[in-house]
Design a protein around this motif. Sequence first.
Motif, PDB file in Angstrom:
ATOM      1  N   LYS B  50      40.289  26.479  40.704  1.00  0.00           N
ATOM      2  CA  LYS B  50      40.624  26.718  39.295  1.00  0.00           C
ATOM      3  C   LYS B  50      42.082  26.368  39.069  1.00  0.00           C
ATOM      4  O   LYS B  50      42.939  26.729  39.871  1.00  0.00           O
ATOM      5  CB  LYS B  50      40.468  28.206  38.964  1.00  0.00           C
ATOM      6  CG  LYS B  50      39.081  28.733  38.974  1.00  0.00           C
ATOM      7  CD  LYS B  50      39.105  30.170  38.437  1.00  0.00           C
ATOM      8  CE  LYS B  50      37.820  30.909  38.735  1.00  0.00           C
ATOM      9  NZ  LYS B  50      37.783  31.530  40.061  1.00  0.00           N
ATOM     10  N   SER B 134      42.383  42.039  40.492  1.00  0.00           N
ATOM     11  CA  SER B 134      41.506  41.207  41.329  1.00  0.00           C
ATOM     12  C   SER B 134      40.719  42.014  42.346  1.00  0.00           C
ATOM     13  O   SER B 134      39.948  41.446  43.106  1.00  0.00           O
ATOM     14  CB  SER B 134      42.329  40.148  42.057  1.00  0.00           C
ATOM     15  OG  SER B 134      43.052  39.395  41.132  1.00  0.00           O
ATOM     16  N   LYS B 136      38.662  44.216  41.391  1.00  0.00           N
ATOM     17  CA  LYS B 136      37.433  44.630  40.701  1.00  0.00           C
ATOM     18  C   LYS B 136      36.264  43.785  41.183  1.00  0.00           C
ATOM     19  O   LYS B 136      36.460  42.725  41.765  1.00  0.00           O
ATOM     20  CB  LYS B 136      37.648  44.489  39.204  1.00  0.00           C
ATOM     21  CG  LYS B 136      38.787  45.393  38.741  1.00  0.00           C
ATOM     22  CD  LYS B 136      38.934  45.441  37.246  1.00  0.00           C
ATOM     23  CE  LYS B 136      40.093  46.373  36.920  1.00  0.00           C
ATOM     24  NZ  LYS B 136      40.083  46.819  35.549  1.00  0.00           N
ATOM     25  N   PRO B 137      35.031  44.225  40.938  1.00  0.00           N
ATOM     26  CA  PRO B 137      33.884  43.476  41.412  1.00  0.00           C
ATOM     27  C   PRO B 137      34.017  41.997  41.053  1.00  0.00           C
ATOM     28  O   PRO B 137      34.471  41.708  39.947  1.00  0.00           O
ATOM     29  CB  PRO B 137      32.706  44.114  40.670  1.00  0.00           C
ATOM     30  CG  PRO B 137      33.190  45.474  40.311  1.00  0.00           C
ATOM     31  CD  PRO B 137      34.658  45.396  40.148  1.00  0.00           C
ATOM     32  N   PRO B 138      33.657  41.074  41.930  1.00  0.00           N
ATOM     33  CA  PRO B 138      32.999  41.291  43.224  1.00  0.00           C
ATOM     34  C   PRO B 138      33.963  41.383  44.406  1.00  0.00           C
ATOM     35  O   PRO B 138      33.548  41.149  45.527  1.00  0.00           O
ATOM     36  CB  PRO B 138      32.166  40.021  43.344  1.00  0.00           C
ATOM     37  CG  PRO B 138      33.045  38.962  42.722  1.00  0.00           C
ATOM     38  CD  PRO B 138      33.817  39.655  41.630  1.00  0.00           C
ATOM     39  N   SER B 258      40.593  34.828  41.845  1.00  0.00           N
ATOM     40  CA  SER B 258      40.015  35.438  40.651  1.00  0.00           C
ATOM     41  C   SER B 258      40.525  34.748  39.391  1.00  0.00           C
ATOM     42  O   SER B 258      41.596  34.158  39.371  1.00  0.00           O
ATOM     43  CB  SER B 258      40.384  36.911  40.615  1.00  0.00           C
ATOM     44  OG  SER B 258      41.787  37.037  40.685  1.00  0.00           O
ATOM     45  N   GLY B 259      39.727  34.872  38.358  1.00  0.00           N
ATOM     46  CA  GLY B 259      40.114  34.353  37.054  1.00  0.00           C
ATOM     47  C   GLY B 259      39.274  35.062  36.025  1.00  0.00           C
ATOM     48  O   GLY B 259      38.320  35.757  36.386  1.00  0.00           O
ATOM     49  N   PRO B 260      39.606  34.924  34.759  1.00  0.00           N
ATOM     50  CA  PRO B 260      38.810  35.615  33.746  1.00  0.00           C
ATOM     51  C   PRO B 260      37.373  35.118  33.776  1.00  0.00           C
ATOM     52  O   PRO B 260      37.135  33.937  34.045  1.00  0.00           O
ATOM     53  CB  PRO B 260      39.489  35.247  32.424  1.00  0.00           C
ATOM     54  CG  PRO B 260      40.515  34.227  32.745  1.00  0.00           C
ATOM     55  CD  PRO B 260      40.702  34.140  34.214  1.00  0.00           C
ATOM     56  N   MET B 261      36.448  36.025  33.558  1.00  0.00           N
ATOM     57  CA  MET B 261      35.028  35.652  33.622  1.00  0.00           C
ATOM     58  C   MET B 261      34.683  34.746  32.435  1.00  0.00           C
ATOM     59  O   MET B 261      35.074  35.005  31.338  1.00  0.00           O
ATOM     60  CB  MET B 261      34.139  36.900  33.531  1.00  0.00           C
ATOM     61  CG  MET B 261      34.482  37.943  34.546  1.00  0.00           C
ATOM     62  SD  MET B 261      33.758  37.482  36.102  1.00  0.00           S
ATOM     63  CE  MET B 261      34.421  38.743  37.170  1.00  0.00           C
TER      64      MET B 261
END
Lengths: 359, 261
Positions: B50, B134, B136-138, B258-261
């Motif tokens: 990303k 970061s 947070k799930p998963p 991680s990045g925004p969903m």
Amino acid sequence: MEAIKSIINFLSYPEWSFTLSIVLFGAAVWSRWLWTKTGGWVMFAVVTIFFALSMFDPNFFVVVAKPDNVPIVMMIYLIGFFWWFAMYKAHRNDELMESGEPTFEKSESEDRIFTWPDLVFSEFICMVLLTVGMVLWSILLKAPLEEPANTSVAPNPSKAPWYFLGLQEMLVYFDPWMAGVVLPGLIIVGLMAIPYIDTNKKGNGYYTFKERRTEIILFLFGFLILWCELIVIGTFLRGPNWNFFGPYEFWDINKVEPLVNVDLSEIIWIKVLGVGLPGNWFLREIFGILFAGFYFLGLPVLLIKSKFVNRFYQKMGPTRYFVGMTLFLTMMLMPIKMYLRWFLNLKYFIHIQEFFLNL
Amino acid sequence: MEALKNLQKNIVKSQIWKSIFRVGIPTDNRKRALAMLGNVFLHLHPIKVKKSGLRMSYTWCMGGTAFFLFLVETITGILLMFYYRPTVEYAYFDMVDLREAAAFGIMRELHRWGAHAMVISVWLHMFRVFMTGSYKPPREFNWNVGVILLVLTLLLSFTGYLLPWDQLAIWAITVGSNMARATPLLGAEGPGAALLQIGGTKLIHVGSDARFGLIAGRTIGNGTLIRFYVLHCVAIPFVAACLIAVHFWRVRKDGGISGPM
Ligand code: HEM
């Protein structure tokens, strides 16, 4: 100058500096200006001027310039910078979201870039820069080597490695079984529990403050005040016999601090009730036991009644709530005990020497 | 210029070069992918990342810095092991020799300052991971692997602190290991230890408690030195290296940075 120094010395005594830092922490967290570029530069200038001017003071210089203490000055700057940086980005994202635009991360996260060359080369450049930095640091500053080990001559003060000085500082307020074993153990357990306790789905993968205020404030309080600040105190402001010294005070071995600490049992049985201490330990410590029972068992239940906490209880459900609350209350035991020590000279809530069980 | 270009061309085309780097210098997307897949070190990475996760302003490069410092510590540590003998007679004087007589006389400095820097970078990495949510799930499990890595980093530093065998070292370790005396149930002066007895014989005493196990004796001495040495040079780095592998694997399996969903 001397007057300013003695004011700073006075204010740095834990009861004042700790209170001051909690107030400043609260102000900082609610501030918007601090997390702008101007705010950042002003903070940087204030800290740097403080350090630069203080270096002229021989007592300050001796402690700060110890080779093993240099990393802590570095840590103060790095943690300060990254705290500012994270909040700066969080507030900018919050403002973007408020005006209906995607966050900075969101606008880029759909974009996929080839690892070669972008990531591989930035990693390479980072490695080169870090290597240069480490080599320079190593050439400029010699690693300390003191006299050969001698088990019969203890240096005064004897300090643990700097990253454990927060724990050593806790020894002032708690017995070793708490400060050295139970509390560090619970810090680890608490950190591990964070992802399972925090049910807030928002704020995953981007900087934001608004969407996770409570989480961030709790974490920062533990990390910045209870961990980092105690390390700074333990490193720079604790001298011989672990006595407290202001930053410009000479570390005088002969400084005596009167030890007048009293137990909760003595305060209540002797001072308040005016009868002697009962012989039976259970009866003697009954108030401390009641307090601990109320604090850890009663308070979590009572707090559910409050509107603010109830929101969390509803969201988290009973298991998460009680585990999280227990960890939170254990963390808060630290500042509570500190204040009771400073203002009531409280030594122990519970003091059962019979079993080495002192809290 | 022309000559240099020719030289480069000849090197890249030579059988030796081609036997090492199968793909050559990546010029198109297929080769960019193959370059990542064909190399054991690079293949820790995905082929594409990303854009937001690539940014230093997002990750602060602190996990990478921690890993880099781990490698620095490994390399300088191995070099130090050539000189250092973990016994009470020699340890201190090997330190003196290292500072006075060894070539490249900054290995000790690199190792010591690198250790301090690693502790700080691991804290900052954790701080970043927290601030971007970061964990947070998963990524809950990888956060936990991280917490263990944090503990291991501190233990590595702590066990290494004793090895110079100077006043700073033994007294810092004395302060630290004295705490073990107070371990509930398992320390000679810990709450509840007195309960562990069989027919009036105490099970937990200064010759059997947690502190005794940690420092291999009633006082800090040769036994402690060898125990800390093995922990510092072999046991903890081994576990840490395994967990770092798990950590990196999970970063990828949890969907990359991680990045925004
Ligand atoms: C020896 C120590 C450690 C090393 C070498 C390490 C290395 C890394 C690296 C290279 C990454 C990739 C992204 C980045 O650089 O930020 C990463 C991600 C991550 N690390 Fe660590 N780490 C360590 C300790 C920790 C600790 C102490 C924690 C938390 C308590 C942690 C939790 C995580 C998580 C959750 C991710 C995923 C972050 C994301 O996807 O945005 N790690 N780690």
